[in-house]
Design an enzyme around this catalytic site. Structure first.
Site, PDB file in Angstrom:
ATOM      1  N   SER A 242      97.922  67.502  70.777  1.00 34.35           N
ATOM      2  CA  SER A 242      98.444  67.661  72.139  1.00 34.35           C
ATOM      3  C   SER A 242      97.664  68.658  72.984  1.00 34.35           C
ATOM      4  O   SER A 242      98.169  69.141  74.001  1.00 34.35           O
ATOM      5  CB  SER A 242      99.929  68.049  72.109  1.00 34.35           C
ATOM      6  OG  SER A 242     100.697  67.042  71.474  1.00 34.35           O
TER       7      SER A 242
ATOM      8  N   GLY B 220      93.199  65.812  66.582  1.00 35.35           N
ATOM      9  CA  GLY B 220      94.584  65.521  66.251  1.00 35.35           C
ATOM     10  C   GLY B 220      95.258  64.582  67.233  1.00 35.35           C
ATOM     11  O   GLY B 220      94.702  64.187  68.263  1.00 35.35           O
ATOM     12  N   HIS B 221      96.504  64.248  66.898  1.00 30.99           N
ATOM     13  CA  HIS B 221      97.241  63.289  67.720  1.00 30.99           C
ATOM     14  C   HIS B 221      97.534  63.841  69.121  1.00 30.99           C
ATOM     15  O   HIS B 221      97.745  65.028  69.316  1.00 30.99           O
ATOM     16  CB  HIS B 221      98.537  62.854  67.038  1.00 30.99           C
ATOM     17  CG  HIS B 221      99.437  63.987  66.632  1.00 30.99           C
ATOM     18  ND1 HIS B 221     100.361  63.855  65.627  1.00 30.99           N
ATOM     19  CD2 HIS B 221      99.557  65.255  67.076  1.00 30.99           C
ATOM     20  CE1 HIS B 221     101.027  64.989  65.489  1.00 30.99           C
ATOM     21  NE2 HIS B 221     100.548  65.849  66.354  1.00 30.99           N
ATOM     22  N   ASN B 222      97.526  62.931  70.093  1.00 31.29           N
ATOM     23  CA  ASN B 222      97.840  63.214  71.498  1.00 31.29           C
ATOM     24  C   ASN B 222      96.799  64.089  72.202  1.00 31.29           C
ATOM     25  O   ASN B 222      97.022  64.492  73.349  1.00 31.29           O
ATOM     26  CB  ASN B 222      99.208  63.887  71.654  1.00 31.29           C
ATOM     27  CG  ASN B 222     100.325  63.102  71.006  1.00 31.29           C
ATOM     28  OD1 ASN B 222     100.302  61.872  70.995  1.00 31.29           O
ATOM     29  ND2 ASN B 222     101.299  63.800  70.445  1.00 31.29           N
TER      30      ASN B 222
ATOM     31  N   GLN C 290     104.131  57.875  63.984  1.00 32.21           N
ATOM     32  CA  GLN C 290     103.058  58.007  64.967  1.00 32.21           C
ATOM     33  C   GLN C 290     102.804  56.612  65.548  1.00 32.21           C
ATOM     34  O   GLN C 290     102.170  55.777  64.908  1.00 32.21           O
ATOM     35  CB  GLN C 290     101.795  58.549  64.302  1.00 32.21           C
ATOM     36  CG  GLN C 290     102.012  59.782  63.429  1.00 32.21           C
ATOM     37  CD  GLN C 290     102.163  61.055  64.231  1.00 32.21           C
ATOM     38  OE1 GLN C 290     101.288  61.421  65.007  1.00 32.21           O
ATOM     39  NE2 GLN C 290     103.290  61.729  64.050  1.00 32.21           N
TER      40      GLN C 290
END
Length: 354
Positions: free
Chosen positions: A277, A257-259, A216
């Site tokens: 995402s 969460g990521h993105n 990441q």
């Protein structure tokens, strides 16, 4: 409630001045010099307190109310006793929020944990970190190599600011928070225990049935005037950035969460989980305990009811609820139909017993 020494009363604001500053009309001009010092709920308000009413349902609380003023709108003003001055406001909730900010300025963000100002002897600031004037760093806080912090910002006790992090001006980073791989704007408030910029949950299937970690290497970008609640976690992006838009307010115990990209002026309530995402538009309101699927888009101005499960895209301006989340009118109709069928089954069952 006994005297609250954590947030002592204000030295006093004239009702006339208070009305001007919160955009309200003081109906009784003979009391412009009356002084208010604190806020209180209607049922136990005493002289010196200001309170507010949003509904006639609270009218019974007026019997024990001795407030120096009540903020309300025109529809409710007629039920206020004549001995209590009325501050008439088109948006009484907003007016009360402004009054509270004037009377309890120190309650707007986490307070200092010590009486010291500047860089405390017990703090560790890496020699390569760059701090503008008037930055405060409390004991046991750690400022990593190459970090940059703007003037007027306070880093509270035990907070960790990682290497090369950028934090703007007039921010408050509360006790025990950690910020890694992030760029923070101006006037941001981060409450105790928040975790920002740690790696997200990304794995690929391994050759022997296990999982292989996906690196990441993105960042977290938090724009101006964002507030992030206690113990909330915001993961950095995998290769792109995780972004929180200007003016957005995030409650305690939220997982992002990521993105994920969240727009401007959103409100996200406690225990919401937003998977990686996902794109959230501007002005979106998400009720507590809601789960939002990854790789979907929630349009501008959407409202999502508490305890919902959002599995697919939500068009702009919609009100959704339920699991899976669907338009609120459909959700409420289904609930009503289920209640009706349950009632009919109960009636049939009762008839057989007879």
């Amino acid at each position: 409630m006994e005297q609250n020494w954590f947030f002592p009363p204000h030295q006093g604001i004239r009702l006339g001045d208070l009305a001007n500053q919160i955009g309200a009309e003081l109906l009784d001009v003979t009391v412009v010099d009356r002084v208010v010092r604190s806020v209180a709920p209607v049922y136990r308000a005493k002289p010196g307190d200001v309170c507010y009413m949003l509904s006639r349902k609270s009218r019974d609380e007026l019997q024990s109310c001795h407030a120096s003023a009540i903020i309300c709108d025109k529809a409710i003003s007629s039920i206020i006793p004549p001995n209590i001055p009325v501050l008439l406001a088109s948006k009484p909730h907003t007016a009360f929020a402004l009054a509270g900010a004037l009377l309890y300025e120190r309650a707007l963000r986490p307070s200092r944990n010590t009486s010291e100002q500047g860089i405390a002897p017990g703090a560790f600031v890496d020699p390569t970190a760059r701090l503008e004037p008037d930055v405060e760093v409390e004991p046991m806080a750690v400022i990593g190599a190459g970090a940059e912090i703007g003037s007027g910002t306070r880093i509270a006790a035990g907070a960790v600011i990682g290497p090369d992090v950028r934090i703007g001006r007039d921010c408050t980073i509360a006790a025990g928070a950690s910020i890694l791989c992030a760029m923070i704007g101006n006037n941001v408030i981060i409450h105790p225990g928040a975790r920002i910029g740690q790696d997200g949950f990304g794995y690929a299937p391994g050759p022997k049935g296990g999982m292989i970690k996906i690196v990441q290497v993105g960042r977290v970008i938090i724009q101006d005037y964002v507030e992030i609640g206690a113990n909330t976690t915001i993961d950095r992006g995998t290769m792109d950035d995780t972004v929180i838009g200007e003016g957005t307010k995030i409650d305690n115990l939220v997982q992002i969460g990521h993105n994920v990209r969240i727009g401007r002026y959103c409100g996200i309530v406690s225990q919401v989980g937003i998977a990686g995402s996902t794109r959230i538009g501007d002005g979106v309101m998400i009720g507590g305990g809601t789960g939002v699927n990854g790789h979907i888009t929630v349009g501008d101005g959407v409202q999502i009811a508490a305890m919902s499960g959002v599995a697919s895209d939500v068009p702009p301006g919609e009100r959704y609820g339920g699991i899976p989340a669907r338009p609120m009118r459909d959700f409420l109709r289904e609930i009503a139909e289920m209640a009706l069928r349950a009632s009919e089954r109960q009636k049939k069952k009762g008839g057989k017993d007879e």
